[in-house]
Design an enzyme around this catalytic site. Structure first.
Site, PDB file in Angstrom:
ATOM      1  N   SER A  65     -32.914  -3.804  39.538  1.00 52.02           N
ATOM      2  CA  SER A  65     -33.091  -4.675  38.990  1.00 52.02           C
ATOM      3  C   SER A  65     -32.350  -5.245  37.396  1.00 52.02           C
ATOM      4  O   SER A  65     -32.240  -4.458  37.192  1.00 52.02           O
ATOM      5  CB  SER A  65     -34.028  -6.025  38.700  1.00 52.02           C
ATOM      6  OG  SER A  65     -35.306  -4.968  37.941  1.00 52.02           O
TER       7      SER A  65
ATOM      8  N   GLU B 228     -31.449  -8.515  33.903  1.00 54.64           N
ATOM      9  CA  GLU B 228     -31.349  -8.514  32.648  1.00 54.64           C
ATOM     10  C   GLU B 228     -30.146  -9.198  32.212  1.00 54.64           C
ATOM     11  O   GLU B 228     -29.676  -9.012  31.573  1.00 54.64           O
ATOM     12  CB  GLU B 228     -32.237  -9.055  31.537  1.00 54.64           C
ATOM     13  CG  GLU B 228     -32.480 -10.003  31.004  1.00 54.64           C
ATOM     14  CD  GLU B 228     -33.515  -9.484  29.773  1.00 54.64           C
ATOM     15  OE1 GLU B 228     -34.717  -9.452  30.029  1.00 54.64           O
ATOM     16  OE2 GLU B 228     -33.437  -9.378  28.611  1.00 54.64           O
TER      17      GLU B 228
ATOM     18  N   ASP C 217     -42.121 -14.877  21.071  1.00 53.65           N
ATOM     19  CA  ASP C 217     -42.432 -14.797  19.608  1.00 53.65           C
ATOM     20  C   ASP C 217     -41.876 -16.187  19.359  1.00 53.65           C
ATOM     21  O   ASP C 217     -41.424 -17.044  19.107  1.00 53.65           O
ATOM     22  CB  ASP C 217     -41.509 -14.350  19.068  1.00 53.65           C
ATOM     23  CG  ASP C 217     -41.473 -12.348  20.171  1.00 53.65           C
ATOM     24  OD1 ASP C 217     -42.096 -11.920  20.381  1.00 53.65           O
ATOM     25  OD2 ASP C 217     -40.551 -12.189  20.219  1.00 53.65           O
TER      26      ASP C 217
ATOM     27  N   PHE D 176     -32.630  -2.524  17.432  1.00 63.66           N
ATOM     28  CA  PHE D 176     -33.431  -4.183  18.203  1.00 63.66           C
ATOM     29  C   PHE D 176     -34.810  -3.429  18.076  1.00 63.66           C
ATOM     30  O   PHE D 176     -36.183  -3.798  18.660  1.00 63.66           O
ATOM     31  CB  PHE D 176     -33.593  -3.590  20.035  1.00 63.66           C
ATOM     32  CG  PHE D 176     -31.311  -4.408  19.828  1.00 63.66           C
ATOM     33  CD1 PHE D 176     -31.747  -5.443  18.820  1.00 63.66           C
ATOM     34  CD2 PHE D 176     -30.906  -4.446  20.742  1.00 63.66           C
ATOM     35  CE1 PHE D 176     -30.689  -6.766  18.674  1.00 63.66           C
ATOM     36  CE2 PHE D 176     -29.608  -4.845  20.918  1.00 63.66           C
ATOM     37  CZ  PHE D 176     -29.703  -6.233  20.117  1.00 63.66           C
TER      38      PHE D 176
ATOM     39  N   HIS E 218     -35.846  -1.868  35.967  1.00 63.29           N
ATOM     40  CA  HIS E 218     -35.648  -3.088  35.413  1.00 63.29           C
ATOM     41  C   HIS E 218     -34.092  -2.697  34.555  1.00 63.29           C
ATOM     42  O   HIS E 218     -34.528  -2.334  33.395  1.00 63.29           O
ATOM     43  CB  HIS E 218     -36.691  -3.873  35.158  1.00 63.29           C
ATOM     44  CG  HIS E 218     -35.852  -5.389  34.609  1.00 63.29           C
ATOM     45  ND1 HIS E 218     -35.190  -6.396  36.152  1.00 63.29           N
ATOM     46  CD2 HIS E 218     -35.702  -6.120  33.008  1.00 63.29           C
ATOM     47  CE1 HIS E 218     -34.754  -7.392  35.042  1.00 63.29           C
ATOM     48  NE2 HIS E 218     -35.391  -7.149  33.710  1.00 63.29           N
TER      49      HIS E 218
END
Length: 313
Positions: free
Chosen positions: A27, A29, A121, A230, A280
């Site tokens: 999958s 994103e 967040d 990140f 993913h």
């Protein structure tokens, strides 16, 4: 889920790229694009990755709903490609319960029945989360509320290296269980770079009574500086060996892409050897590295797709 040890298993006994296994699911994103150029890049990426037969693709939702309009537009456009099985992220930051329900209804109107439900967040890293006075306080409440709107297929987040706001690893696992018990179908993890972090987390989840699928989130890295930044913001550990592999490649985009593809594929191979069959990918709206990894994992294009564009950053 297969049991595992704390140490990452050797890839050779359980996985060989030359075997081209046919039991891997994927999958992807995406994030809402900025401007016409970004929109065209996403269209090409989605078209390319659609050929790998994803279980679903997800579209992110900015902090405080900051990309709500573009998220809805992106979701609606991608949903015109039924094979993508589009899911939209949805958070409860800065929104009342009524507002969240209205957004969920808009998804339904567009034929979207899959949601990635997140607390969201509160702001920059370290900023405490403050729920809306009339909103959901956490993702577990959000999941339960969405289930009252419609029978959504819901994914939630999991954190192999502990959410920055969690008071302990045990509390983080408990929070995940609450989200799943509230009606979520699966968990997708934050990205991580050490297989043993996932295996250890998975074992703790199973010990806590969690039976829902936990899908590892994979971040293919071509820009190491950005990935490191990140990682620092979410508490993911970056192995020193990874930094060494990207040293000296700042001005060689193609070699950087080759290294990134090999590294991500080997990483997935280690996870496969530990029993993982679902992956993913956080694509950053680019296709080349993810396409290469999917191919090495045994996925083959199921429909005509143009050659992946070369990444330059």
């Amino acid at each position: 889920m297969a049991p595992s040890n704390d140490q990452a298993p050797d890839t050779k006994p359980g996985f060989a790229f030359s075997d081209c296994p046919d039991d891997v699911a994927v999958s992807f994103e995406f994030f809402p694009p900025k401007g016409p150029k970004g929109a065209e890049t996403l269209r090409k990426t989605a078209a390319q990755l659609e050929g790998y037969g994803p279980d679903f693709v997800s579209v992110t939702y900015g902090a405080g709903g900051s990309t709500q309009d573009t998220t809805l537009a992106t979701v609606a456009e991608l949903n015109e490609r039924p094979a993508l099985n589009v899911a939209s992220h949805l958070t409860c930051v800065g929104a009342s319960k009524d507002t969240v329900h209205e957004v969920a209804e808009q998804f339904l109107e567009r034929g979207i029945t899959r949601i990635v439900a997140l607390r969201g967040d509160g702001g920059p890293p370290g900023t405490p989360f403050e729920p809306h006075p009339e909103g959901y306080r956490n993702a577990a409440e959000l999941v339960a509320g969405l289930q009252k709107v419609a029978d959504f297929d819901i994914s939630v987040a999991a954190y192999p290296e502990v959410h920055p706001d969690a008071v302990s690893a045990e509390a983080d696992i408990d929070n995940l269980k609450r989200k799943l018990d509230a009606g979520a179908n699966r968990a997708i993890t934050q990205f991580f770079f050490r297989p043993e972090a996932f295996f250890r987390f998975r074992d703790k989840a199973v010990a806590a009574g969690i039976t829902a699928p936990i899908i590892p989130g994979i971040l293919p890295v071509s820009n190491f500086a950005s990935a490191k930044k990140f990682a620092q913001s979410c508490g993911a550990q970056v192995p020193a060996s990874m930094e060494k592999l990207f040293t000296g490649l700042d001005d060689d985009a193609q070699l950087r892409t080759n290294v990134a593809t090999t590294l991500a594929a080997e990483f997935c191979g280690q996870l496969y050897a530990g029993g993982v069959r679902d992956f993913h990918f956080y694509t950053l709206n680019r296709a080349e590295i993810t396409s290469g990894v999917c191919h090495l994992l045994g996925r083959r294009l199921t429909s005509a797709a143009s050659a992946p564009e070369k990444e330059t950053a």
